[in-house]
Design an enzyme around this catalytic site. Structure first.
Site, PDB file in Angstrom:
ATOM      1  N   LYS A 123       6.656  -1.921  -3.487  1.00 48.63           N
ATOM      2  CA  LYS A 123       7.071  -3.282  -3.765  1.00 48.63           C
ATOM      3  C   LYS A 123       6.785  -3.698  -5.208  1.00 48.63           C
ATOM      4  CE  LYS A 123       4.308  -6.256  -2.525  1.00 48.63           C
ATOM      5  NZ  LYS A 123       3.352  -7.115  -1.799  1.00 48.63           N
ATOM      6  N   THR A 124       5.569  -3.432  -5.638  1.00 50.52           N
ATOM      7  CA  THR A 124       5.210  -3.810  -7.004  1.00 50.52           C
ATOM      8  C   THR A 124       6.132  -3.128  -7.996  1.00 50.52           C
ATOM      9  OG1 THR A 124       2.941  -3.829  -6.225  1.00 50.52           O
ATOM     10  CG2 THR A 124       3.280  -4.067  -8.577  1.00 50.52           C
ATOM     11  N   ASP A 180       5.787 -13.332  -4.932  1.00 48.12           N
ATOM     12  CA  ASP A 180       5.177 -12.211  -4.241  1.00 48.12           C
ATOM     13  C   ASP A 180       4.431 -12.741  -3.030  1.00 48.12           C
ATOM     14  OD1 ASP A 180       4.602  -9.612  -3.897  1.00 48.12           O
ATOM     15  OD2 ASP A 180       2.954  -9.529  -5.329  1.00 48.12           O
ATOM     16  N   GLU A 181       4.229 -11.910  -2.050  1.00 45.61           N
ATOM     17  CA  GLU A 181       3.486 -12.308  -0.841  1.00 45.61           C
ATOM     18  C   GLU A 181       4.046 -13.617  -0.277  1.00 45.61           C
ATOM     19  OE1 GLU A 181       1.473 -10.122   0.187  1.00 45.61           O
ATOM     20  OE2 GLU A 181       0.506  -9.136  -1.512  1.00 45.61           O
ATOM     21  N   GLN A 240       2.013  -8.894   7.245  1.00 42.33           N
ATOM     22  CA  GLN A 240       0.816  -8.999   6.410  1.00 42.33           C
ATOM     23  C   GLN A 240       0.453 -10.449   6.120  1.00 42.33           C
ATOM     24  OE1 GLN A 240       0.329  -5.958   3.221  1.00 42.33           O
ATOM     25  NE2 GLN A 240       2.335  -5.245   3.886  1.00 42.33           N
ATOM     26  N   ARG A 299      -4.072   0.051   3.925  1.00 38.11           N
ATOM     27  CA  ARG A 299      -4.545   0.257   2.550  1.00 38.11           C
ATOM     28  C   ARG A 299      -4.861   1.729   2.303  1.00 38.11           C
ATOM     29  NH1 ARG A 299      -2.120  -3.149   0.735  1.00 38.11           N
ATOM     30  NH2 ARG A 299      -1.295  -3.238   2.836  1.00 38.11           N
TER      31      ARG A 299
END
Length: 782
Positions: free
Chosen positions: A33-34, A216-217, A247, A600
């Site tokens: 994503k980043t 983002d998020e 998330q 993670r």
DNA sequence: CCCCTGTTATTTTTT
DNA sequence: ATAACAGGGG
């Protein structure tokens, strides 16, 4: 251009090149994503879109930094605005403060500061607090704010009893804040949203300026954040949001998962891109995550998959107690590091609560493994740091009553509760800040001349300081520490070890200011520094440079990844937390929290629980988390989990120690000692100290701030390089030795760089200052 | 008014 | 365990 689009998958490329019109990127964990976001910005820049038209809103400063670094590689030196929602709003408000009744030097209060204001508001509003508490009222007000409800709009609405009380306090609270020229965290968003709503011209201007917005998020945005983004993408709906409903872990803070679930309904012609391939984890880890999250009902179904090579099975392990858990994990890490399999920085430990991180300090110290506890706000919560910051706050914003009340008698000036109460009464009567009331203290007849004098003296000292408020922050800090005699105050108070840290913390704050000053050059300002400090977040403290094991909460773990991950205390009442057992929605959020933790991990993952844990000062029995039975245990490596059969999941109360554990739980022989992490066949050495034995829990010394343990403030605020100062190991309080005068203690440190000077009191009584660059001073051995 | 001591509540997660 | 708070002696 080629560099930007090369190496992207079909789906990623589609997301990167879609720059006009709304876009929703549903990005599973580890799906790059980043990368998509940064490449997309680089792509826009390459298309000739000016950098100042692009705004990227991230969840943490750390994420913004990371993004900036990556974009700098693709498109150097472009001033794309990147930062958190709160910072974005803070800067917006700074420029247009008067539109919401603030002045541009307004203060941002942290939770404990706003609680002080809240208490005062409760008194002013004269509501009965018999069936509620300031905390509850505060939480309700926070919920109002996150839902964009103003005191006016609440009037006439049907409210529950608690909400009714809170709504009355709310009005008084906002008034107090306004008098103090201050905002709380929620206000940053609320004021910004209201300002945009009430000023159409300004809104249109900003919509045009922020023509391309990325969020983002997005699953963690609340209504206020939604409204801000929405109002900046009406004329120019070039809004690209990324997120993953699975998330979403900030529902308790007002995050509304329907913002992302309903995105398609809010905007027309939305391009939806799904990024489902995971590039991070082994199939084993992903399978565990996927199996778990399928138990949630409120989600967008998605198919997670990976082409990564297979790895060791996910381990699920029981320990006897928290000490053993910490010690064994530290031993595992030490072993793997010793073999050269991993570096300490490859490892992370996640837990539900900050208090669970404590035991790991001992464990990692015992195994000589460097670690960091990622808890960025902790430093700024310390008394001595808050005291000094309060002086700065008061200098920046004389209306800041919380700061005034904090410093008026620190160091002790003989101005106590009574005097403060009279000042407050006067201030309330005339609706003025406390500092103004202090200026009129002669008009307060209830105070005798003696106490009026003390107050006047304080005001005079304040004014003298204020005359230097334009100095660079580090210099101002030095001056104020001198004038207020705060440092001496700490030193005279120091009667045990812990107090020595206090002086060090104050010095640490000075270096944080110096650091800020160095990095911001011409733009450095007092209010900029205070803003920066107010908006640090926990995960900002995370530092990937130090090669240390990271210990943090599951919330702080969001957005990070590590080769080896340990999720500890997966226990009933902790995860899911007992306070979130009221509703399915909350339970599902807890499940997502574990999902975040699991995803993670890149190669190795261990989940653990214990039978017993130190809790609020006493041992209490623990039961495995109900989430554990949802995992695909047939594919996992279960170690010492005799109790993990599908029964016995009561709330935990009916759990007791007679529940069929093997009596002889012999660590030496059990698989705990032979667990092999799928790496090789060597036997894991157990630590010398047995849990519950003498070796554990007797380590009294905490690591000093800045050495191995908690990250220092300066490091935390630091973004790029910073040359080390000569003599920086010397601190106020340090023991030093001098060839001629023998040993002594540093009283104060002043000056910068080559002029850094230490004032030393030697044991023989003699006091002298030295320029560190030249002085023959050494740190004393002991 | 200051400071010491004992009592109480408090803890989920964070900007 | 720890911090915030209350009450009493100096």
């Amino acid at each position: 251009m080629d560099a930007i689009l090369r190496d992207l998958t079909e789906a990623q490329r589609s997301a990167v090149t879609h720059i006009h019109g709304p876009q929703l990127i549903l990005a599973g964990p580890g799906s790059g994503k980043t990368r998509v976001v940064t490449h997309r910005i680089a792509f826009m820049l390459a298309q000739g879109i000016p950098a100042w038209n692009i705004t990227a809103l991230t969840f943490t400063n750390k994420a913004a930094d990371e993004m900036r670094k990556r974009i700098d590689r693709l498109a150097p030196g472009q001033p794309v605005w990147m930062g958190t929602f709160h910072r974005f709003c803070a800067q917006l408000l700074r420029r247009h403060a008067s539109l919401v009744g603030l002045k541009e030097n307004y203060s941002i209060l942290d939770t404990s500061d706003s609680k002080q204001i809240l208490k005062r508001a409760i008194e002013v509003a004269k509501v009965s607090t018999s069936h509620t508490s300031p905390e509850k009222i505060g939480a309700t007000i926070s919920r109002f704010k996150n839902r964009l409800a103003l005191p006016e709009t609440l009037e006439g609405q049907s409210l529950g009893a608690n909400e009714h009380v809170a709504s009355r306090v709310y009005a008084a609270y906002q008034q107090q804040l306004l008098i103090a020229n201050a905002v709380d965290f929620d206000d940053l968003l609320l004021h910004a949203a209201c300002m945009l709503r009430d000023n159409p011209d300004l809104r249109a201007d900003l919509d045009l300026k922020h023509r391309y917005i990325m969020v983002d998020e997005y699953q963690d945005t609340n209504l206020a954040q939604y409204a801000i983004v929405r109002s900046l993408s009406i004329d120019n709906p070039n809004l690209s949001v990324t997120g993953d409903p699975d998330q979403s872990i900030y529902g308790w803070r007002g995050a509304d998962i329907s913002n992302i679930l309903g995105f398609e309904k809010d905007y027309s012609d939305v391009q939806i891109v799904r990024l489902e391939e995971n590039y991070r984890s082994t199939p084993e880890i992903l399978h565990v995550a996927d199996t778990l999250i399928r138990n949630n009902s409120r989600r967008k179904d998605k198919h997670l998959f990976t082409n990564n090579p297979s790895g060791p099975p996910v381990t699920l392990r029981m320990y006897l107690d928290g000490y053993q858990e910490a010690d064994d994990i530290a031993a595992q890490v030490a072993m793997n590091v010793g073999r050269g399999e991993i570096r300490p920085g490859d490892v992370a430990i996640f837990c539900r609560m900050n208090s669970l991180t404590r035991v790991f300090e001992h464990a990692f110290n015992a195994h000589a493994i460097p670690y960091q506890i990622v808890n960025g706000t902790e430093f700024y919560q310390r008394k001595e740091v808050k005291d000094v910051l309060a002086y700065l706050h008061l200098l920046n914003n004389p209306g800041n009553d919380v700061a005034f009340a904090r410093v008026i008698n620190v160091p002790t000036r003989g101005i106590g509760a009574k005097t403060l109460k009279d000042l407050t009464a006067h201030a309330d009567r005339y609706r003025m800040p406390l500092l103004e009331a202090a200026r009129e203290v002669h008009a307060i007849k209830s105070l005798s001349a003696r106490y009026q004098k003390k107050v006047t003296d304080f005001v005079e000292m304040y004014d003298e300081l204020a005359a230097h408020a334009m100095l660079p922050v580090p210099d101002l800090l030095g001056l104020l520490l001198d004038m207020t005699k705060y440092r001496e105050y700490l030193q005279t108070m120091a009667d045990d070890e812990a107090d020595n840290d206090r002086v060090a913390n104050v010095d640490e704050l000075v270096s944080a200011a110096t650091d800020y000053d160095d990095r911001h050059q011409d733009e450095a300002s007092l209010e900029g520094f205070l803003e920066q400090v107010a908006l640090v977040s926990d995960s900002d403290a995370w530092d990937d440079a130090g090669d240390r094991v990271s210990i943090m909460t599951l919330h702080a773990a969001k957005g990070l990844e590590f080769p080896h991950v340990y999720v500890i205390a997966v226990e009933a009442r902790l995860l899911p937390h007992e306070r979130s057992m009221n509703s399915d929605a909350e339970l599902e959020e807890e499940r997502r929290l574990l999902f975040v933790g699991i995803t993670r991990a890149e190669r190795y993952l261990q989940l653990s629980y214990t039978r017993q844990r130190m809790f609020r000062g006493s041992h209490s029995p623990m039961a495995p988390s109900s989430f554990l039975v949802e995992l695909p245990r047939d594919t996992m490596n279960l170690v010492n989990t005799p109790d993990l059969v599908d029964q016995c999941y009561g709330g935990g109360d009916d759990y007791n120690q007679d529940m069929g554990y093997p009596d002889s739980w012999d660590i030496e022989d059990e698989s705990l000692a032979t667990e092999k992490l799928g790496l090789d066949d060597e036997i894991c050495q157990l630590p010398d100290e047995q849990p519950g034995g003498d070796g554990i829990g007797v380590v009294k010394e905490r690591p000093t701030l800045g050495i191995v343990g908690i990250k220092t403030a300066a490091e935390m605020l630091q973004r790029r390089d910073s040359g080390s100062l000569p003599g920086e190991t010397f601190r106020a309080g340090s023991r030093v030795s001098h060839p001629k005068y023998g040993e002594g203690q540093i009283l104060t440190i002043s000056g910068r760089a080559d002029k850094r000077t230490a004032k030393v009191r030697f044991d023989i009584g003699h006091i002298q200052s030295f320029i560190l660059k030249f002085a023959p001073l050494e740190m004393a051995k002991s």
